[in-house]
Design a protein around this motif. Structure first.
Motif, mmCIF file in Angstrom:
data_model
loop_
_atom_site.group_PDB
_atom_site.id
_atom_site.type_symbol
_atom_site.label_atom_id
_atom_site.label_comp_id
_atom_site.label_asym_id
_atom_site.label_seq_id
_atom_site.Cartn_x
_atom_site.Cartn_y
_atom_site.Cartn_z
ATOM 1 N N ARG A 280 57.459 38.066 70.279
ATOM 2 C CA ARG A 280 56.286 38.355 69.458
ATOM 3 C C ARG A 280 55.279 39.215 70.219
ATOM 4 O O ARG A 280 54.580 40.031 69.634
ATOM 5 N N ARG A 281 55.211 39.009 71.526
ATOM 6 C CA ARG A 281 54.199 39.694 72.328
ATOM 7 C C ARG A 281 54.575 41.133 72.664
ATOM 8 O O ARG A 281 53.729 42.026 72.651
ATOM 9 N N PHE A 282 55.854 41.386 72.985
ATOM 10 C CA PHE A 282 56.240 42.684 73.547
ATOM 11 C C PHE A 282 57.082 43.500 72.576
ATOM 12 O O PHE A 282 57.849 42.961 71.784
ATOM 13 N N ARG A 283 56.956 44.817 72.701
ATOM 14 C CA ARG A 283 57.751 45.740 71.894
ATOM 15 C C ARG A 283 59.006 46.205 72.633
ATOM 16 O O ARG A 283 59.651 47.156 72.199
ATOM 17 N N VAL A 284 59.345 45.587 73.717
ATOM 18 C CA VAL A 284 60.525 45.984 74.490
ATOM 19 C C VAL A 284 61.589 44.905 74.352
ATOM 20 O O VAL A 284 61.288 43.758 73.993
ATOM 21 N N PRO A 285 62.860 45.237 74.630
ATOM 22 C CA PRO A 285 63.915 44.216 74.528
ATOM 23 C C PRO A 285 63.683 43.041 75.475
ATOM 24 O O PRO A 285 63.334 43.227 76.642
ATOM 25 N N VAL A 286 63.856 41.849 74.934
ATOM 26 C CA VAL A 286 63.800 40.611 75.713
ATOM 27 C C VAL A 286 65.148 39.927 75.518
ATOM 28 O O VAL A 286 65.504 39.576 74.393
ATOM 29 N N VAL A 287 65.918 39.760 76.582
ATOM 30 C CA VAL A 287 67.257 39.182 76.440
ATOM 31 C C VAL A 287 67.296 37.796 77.061
ATOM 32 O O VAL A 287 66.501 37.458 77.944
ATOM 33 N N ALA A 288 68.244 36.992 76.571
ATOM 34 C CA ALA A 288 68.401 35.617 77.042
ATOM 35 C C ALA A 288 69.752 35.447 77.714
ATOM 36 O O ALA A 288 70.735 36.105 77.354
ATOM 37 N N LEU A 289 69.794 34.535 78.687
ATOM 38 C CA LEU A 289 71.042 34.189 79.363
ATOM 39 C C LEU A 289 71.080 32.674 79.532
ATOM 40 O O LEU A 289 70.278 32.101 80.279
ATOM 41 N N HIS A 290 71.996 32.036 78.799
ATOM 42 C CA HIS A 290 72.166 30.592 78.925
ATOM 43 C C HIS A 290 73.545 30.214 78.382
ATOM 44 O O HIS A 290 74.256 31.052 77.812
ATOM 45 N N SER A 291 73.915 28.959 78.535
ATOM 46 C CA SER A 291 75.298 28.554 78.290
ATOM 47 C C SER A 291 75.667 28.479 76.813
ATOM 48 O O SER A 291 76.846 28.370 76.493
ATOM 49 N N GLN A 292 74.690 28.531 75.912
ATOM 50 C CA GLN A 292 75.028 28.447 74.490
ATOM 51 C C GLN A 292 75.330 29.806 73.870
ATOM 52 O O GLN A 292 75.638 29.885 72.681
ATOM 53 N N LEU A 293 75.254 30.880 74.652
ATOM 54 C CA LEU A 293 75.639 32.196 74.151
ATOM 55 C C LEU A 293 77.156 32.315 74.123
ATOM 56 O O LEU A 293 77.858 31.647 74.889
ATOM 57 N N THR A 294 77.655 33.180 73.263
ATOM 58 C CA THR A 294 79.078 33.510 73.329
ATOM 59 C C THR A 294 79.326 34.349 74.576
ATOM 60 O O THR A 294 78.395 34.920 75.164
ATOM 61 N N ASP A 295 80.583 34.437 74.985
ATOM 62 C CA ASP A 295 80.906 35.232 76.170
ATOM 63 C C ASP A 295 80.485 36.684 75.986
ATOM 64 O O ASP A 295 79.987 37.325 76.924
ATOM 65 N N ALA A 296 80.681 37.221 74.786
ATOM 66 C CA ALA A 296 80.312 38.619 74.533
ATOM 67 C C ALA A 296 78.799 38.805 74.588
ATOM 68 O O ALA A 296 78.301 39.795 75.137
ATOM 69 N N GLU A 297 78.041 37.855 74.038
ATOM 70 C CA GLU A 297 76.582 37.953 74.075
ATOM 71 C C GLU A 297 76.073 37.886 75.512
ATOM 72 O O GLU A 297 75.143 38.607 75.888
ATOM 73 N N ILE A 312 62.784 42.513 80.176
ATOM 74 C CA ILE A 312 62.446 41.100 80.338
ATOM 75 C C ILE A 312 63.705 40.270 80.128
ATOM 76 O O ILE A 312 64.370 40.388 79.098
ATOM 77 N N VAL A 313 64.033 39.449 81.104
ATOM 78 C CA VAL A 313 65.222 38.590 81.058
ATOM 79 C C VAL A 313 64.758 37.144 81.193
ATOM 80 O O VAL A 313 64.035 36.803 82.133
ATOM 81 N N ILE A 314 65.171 36.304 80.247
ATOM 82 C CA ILE A 314 64.812 34.885 80.261
ATOM 83 C C ILE A 314 66.102 34.078 80.304
ATOM 84 O O ILE A 314 67.021 34.331 79.522
ATOM 85 N N GLY A 315 66.177 33.124 81.200
ATOM 86 C CA GLY A 315 67.414 32.357 81.277
ATOM 87 C C GLY A 315 67.250 31.044 82.000
ATOM 88 O O GLY A 315 66.210 30.751 82.593
ATOM 89 N N THR A 316 68.298 30.255 81.941
ATOM 90 C CA THR A 316 68.339 28.994 82.655
ATOM 91 C C THR A 316 68.888 29.245 84.062
ATOM 92 O O THR A 316 68.960 30.373 84.520
ATOM 93 N N ARG A 317 69.262 28.174 84.727
ATOM 94 C CA ARG A 317 69.607 28.195 86.151
ATOM 95 C C ARG A 317 70.473 29.375 86.583
ATOM 96 O O ARG A 317 70.135 30.117 87.503
ATOM 97 N N SER A 318 71.584 29.618 85.904
ATOM 98 C CA SER A 318 72.535 30.636 86.357
ATOM 99 C C SER A 318 72.006 32.054 86.205
ATOM 100 O O SER A 318 72.578 32.984 86.772
ATOM 101 N N ALA A 319 70.910 32.237 85.463
ATOM 102 C CA ALA A 319 70.344 33.579 85.295
ATOM 103 C C ALA A 319 69.786 34.134 86.598
ATOM 104 O O ALA A 319 69.503 35.332 86.674
ATOM 105 N N ILE A 320 69.654 33.303 87.626
ATOM 106 C CA ILE A 320 69.180 33.822 88.916
ATOM 107 C C ILE A 320 70.138 34.866 89.472
ATOM 108 O O ILE A 320 69.751 35.728 90.259
ATOM 109 N N PHE A 321 71.401 34.845 89.018
ATOM 110 C CA PHE A 321 72.387 35.819 89.501
ATOM 111 C C PHE A 321 72.445 37.074 88.627
ATOM 112 O O PHE A 321 73.343 37.894 88.810
ATOM 113 N N THR A 322 71.511 37.243 87.705
ATOM 114 C CA THR A 322 71.509 38.423 86.845
ATOM 115 C C THR A 322 71.037 39.640 87.642
ATOM 116 O O THR A 322 69.937 39.619 88.195
#
Length: 747
Positions: A280-297, A312-322
């Protein structure tokens, strides 16, 4: 070992493959070299035994310890460009620090599709635009082609084009698009699903930033000072003090400088609401990384971050390796949360890796929490982190104090005593919502025989079976073994079997009976298994109608519940007296977090904490003087006991179906380690072996040995030696073992 320049004199490739073995495997380069030459970071397909696996080139050398003619060649190179050097460095550091196999570390740090050999390419979509001829053509000129004329007008309204999925959603068919293309009026281009940021004619923000109070503005100014360098900050703010708004305005500055921000959150349940607020705040892509995504997502998001298209990248624990193309800042929200520590396999801590990564990349890192971990508090007090504090709530109400309610000698209904039930009734009558917190899912912690005292216990674990009513069964929450409810006691034959204790299901049933005209929402792992179930329940709650919320810690973390004015903690004692030395710290953090759900809007909140030990000095200190005072006392106790954060720990865990095998290997390992430590005069304590707090779990016996030292260096030397010793022992093949560096729990 330094690597030769790409392709020059490379006769041997040191490849990390996904195995538990802590070494590289040597291969000869394949017949066809990649376009840029051989270099670290390239994924390759290689033969390993009777199968082929995907590995990562780590070293390019001119020599091998083995004869070159005995080395197998790589089967194929899967990349045209290597994976980012910073990503490879972080994986190598992680493997070394946590004493884990590098091949398996790299494997875990990649999306599933990359592990399987899929090309590192973005999925694409069609974007249709009018050509110059199309812009000069009116709808009337298309004559009887009415749908083409309508499509022409749709494209005219969007000068940057419209993606094909949106066109289809408007009811247009491929034939109409093709008709415009055949006439030279429209054309399509391919773009990644996560496209590059659009030109910001309207600015970076889609909605204006909120006005900061004095404390928030001071914290943001301090964070701005460190935008161009490594700048670790602990942002300690009471619940509801507006930490997220500080994050958002910091990220605004980062993205405005054409850099990327990585935001780590502890739970998947927090990701959707955080994503929604950021989008809602930003006009740029904000992507998510977490275990409920499909492999392709997940691969799409990972690739967009690596390529720099996702600021902007938002994720849970494993997103530290992004990987990030232009890293600008890392934010770890709720930094104290235990979810940031991986508890099996590669046992890394995402918060600690965030600090290491920020230092390596020369960028600021923000650790945010209302209840910081003792480790972070010590670092802040020592001056290693800048300590920023937010003491005021955005609602201007002071955080609710904990009111201790004595359970002793009182009749209970669903775990609740009469004064608490009266307080719930008053809050609902005033049109408010009530959160009843009980950190036990199921109907009751176990089933008991009232005649002989028999308790329902798991056959595979040293644990009691939890009674569930939906569906009706007994379940072990450690091994997930399920059993039907018995008709009679298996020991004495009595039919007088009763639930013992209270879980979320029992509280839900009791409250529904006490308040039949009020909606009761249960939020735990069982009730939110269906996709989007949590978001749908939260959406109902946010409508603001009087309601009762019954939940575990899933509802206690980070959720903004503006209509909750009363929080009831059914049993504060469950975690206070556990055997783990961190139990009191974690329980206090959880109590403060759940208390923070009350009074976040215009109405003040109240928190009632039921306990059988109202005179407990730690609990009273927390209730009367808050988390900071308790943390101070816990730090003094940790210092006296020689425990973290004043000592560093590693835990050797061994498990086997045969108790004797685990016990024997643990004893031999401890004895060998003590001899080695004595011969090298290293200041490392070796404590144990002892049975684990839950000795039998999943029909396997668990034993552990603790290593402790004032300094990390000697501890890691001892860990490295112990790993090599275990790998050389024939008896270790009959026992599953792992080394947990910086363990967060002893269970």
């Amino acid at each position: 070992m330094s690597s030769p320049s790409p392709g020059s004199g490379v006769a041997v490739l040191g490849v990390a493959v996904p195995t538990p073995l802590r070494r590289l495997f040597d291969y000869r380069p394949g017949a066809a070299a990649p376009e840029g030459g051989w270099q670290p970071g390239l994924r390759v397909r290689v033969p390993l035994g009777r199968r082929e696996v995907v590995g990562v080139v780590v070293e390019c050398r001119a020599h091998s310890e083995l004869p070159l003619d005995t080395l197998k060649p790589v089967s194929a190179c899967l990349d045209t460009q290597p994976l980012p050097a910073d990503w490879l460095w972080l994986c190598r550091f992680t493997a070394r620090y946590y004493q884990h196999a590098l091949g398996d570390t790299l494997h875990q740090a990649m999306p599933v599709l990359l592990r399987q050999g899929r090309p590192l390419e973005a999925r694409t979509r069609e974007r249709w635009q009018l050509t110059a001829a199309g812009r000069d053509t009116s709808a009337a000129q298309l004559g009887r082609a009415r749908r083409q004329a309508e499509l022409l007008e749709l494209l005219r309204q969007h000068p940057r084009g419209v993606v094909h999925s949106v066109i289809s959603a408007q009811g247009f068919a491929r034939a109409q698009l093709q008709g415009l293309a055949d006439k030279g009026l429209a054309s399509a281009t391919e773009e990644p699903l996560t496209a590059a940021p659009a030109p910001r004619q309207g600015g970076l923000l889609a909605e204006p930033a909120l006005t900061l109070n004095r404390e928030q503005a001071a914290a943001l100014a301090a964070l701005h000072e460190g935008l161009e360098r490594y700048h670790p900050c602990l942002l300690q703010g009471v619940t509801g003090s507006g930490k997220t708004e500080v994050y958002l305005q910091l990220i605004e500055a980062v993205v405005a400088h054409d850099r990327q921000a990585l935001v780590l959150v502890p739970e998947i349940g927090l990701t959707p609401q955080t994503l929604a607020r950021f989008r809602r705040r930003f006009r740029v892509p904000v992507v998510a990384l977490h275990s409920q995504l499909t492999d392709a997502e997940r691969l799409d998001a990972w690739e967009a971050a690596r390529a720099g298209r996702a600021p902007i990248v938002i994720g849970t624990r494993s997103a530290i390796f992004t990987p990030l193309a232009r890293p600008g800042a890392i934010i770890v929200d709720e930094e104290h949360d235990g979810s940031f520590k991986q508890q099996d396999g590669l046992r890394y801590h995402a918060r600690d890796l965030a600090i290491i990564r920020a230092h390596r990349e020369g960028i600021p890192v923000v650790l945010g929490s209302a209840t910081p971990s003792l480790e972070s508090l010590v670092q802040a007090r020592a001056g290693h982190y800048r300590h920023l504090q937010l003491t005021r709530r955005a609602s201007h109400h002071a955080p609710a104090r904990l009111e201790l309610v004595d359970l002793r000698g009182r009749r209970r209904q669903g775990g609740l005593v009469p004064p608490v039930i009266d307080a719930i009734r008053q809050a609902l009558a005033a049109g408010n919502q009530v959160l009843v917190f009980i950190n036990r899912r199921g109907f009751a912690p176990t089933l008991a025989c009232h005649a002989c005292g028999w308790l329902a216990e798991c056959d595979h674990c040293d644990a009691r079976l939890t009674l569930h009513r939906q569906p009706s069964q007994l379940t072990c929450h450690h091994c997930e073994r399920q059993r039907p409810l018995p008709d009679a006691c298996p020991d004495c034959g009595s039919a007088d079997l009763r639930p013992l204790g209270t879980g979320t299901e029992r509280s839900e049933e009791t409250l529904a009976a006490l308040f039949p005209d009020v909606a009761v929402h249960r939020i735990d792992r069982d009730s939110t298994r269906r996709k989007d179930a949590l978001e749908q329940t939260l959406a109902e709650i946010r409508r603001g109608e009087p309601a009762l919320l019954v939940g575990t810690q899933m509802i206690a973390k980070g959720h903004h519940l503006p209509h909750v004015t009363l929080v009831v903690v059914v049993n504060a004692d469950a975690g206070l007296y556990a055997s783990d030395f961190r139990a009191l710290e974690h329980s206090a953090q959880l109590l403060v977090q759940v208390a923070g759900r009350a009074g976040r809007a215009e109405r003040p909140g109240r928190v009632l904490v039921q306990t059988l030990h109202p005179e407990d000095p730690h609990l009273r200190l927390l209730a009367e003087r808050g988390y900071e005072a308790l943390a101070e006392q816990l730090l003094e106790e940790r210092r006296a006991a020689g425990l973290p954060p004043y000592r560093h720990l590693a835990l050797l865990r061994l498990e086997s179906p045969r108790e004797a095998d685990a016990t024997q290997l643990a004893g031999e390992a401890a004895e060998a380690l003590r001899d080695w430590l004595a011969s090298h005069a290293l200041a490392v304590d070796c404590l144990g072996p002892v049975p684990a707090p839950m000795e039998r779990r999943q029909n396997r016996y668990h034993v552990q040995t603790m290593l402790r030292s004032e300094r990390r260096g000697p501890l890691h030397d001892a860990c490295a030696w112990l790993v090599r010793w275990l790998e050389a022992q024939p008896g270790a093949r009959r026992v599953r073992w792992s080394l947990d560096v910086d363990p967060q729990t002893l269970s």
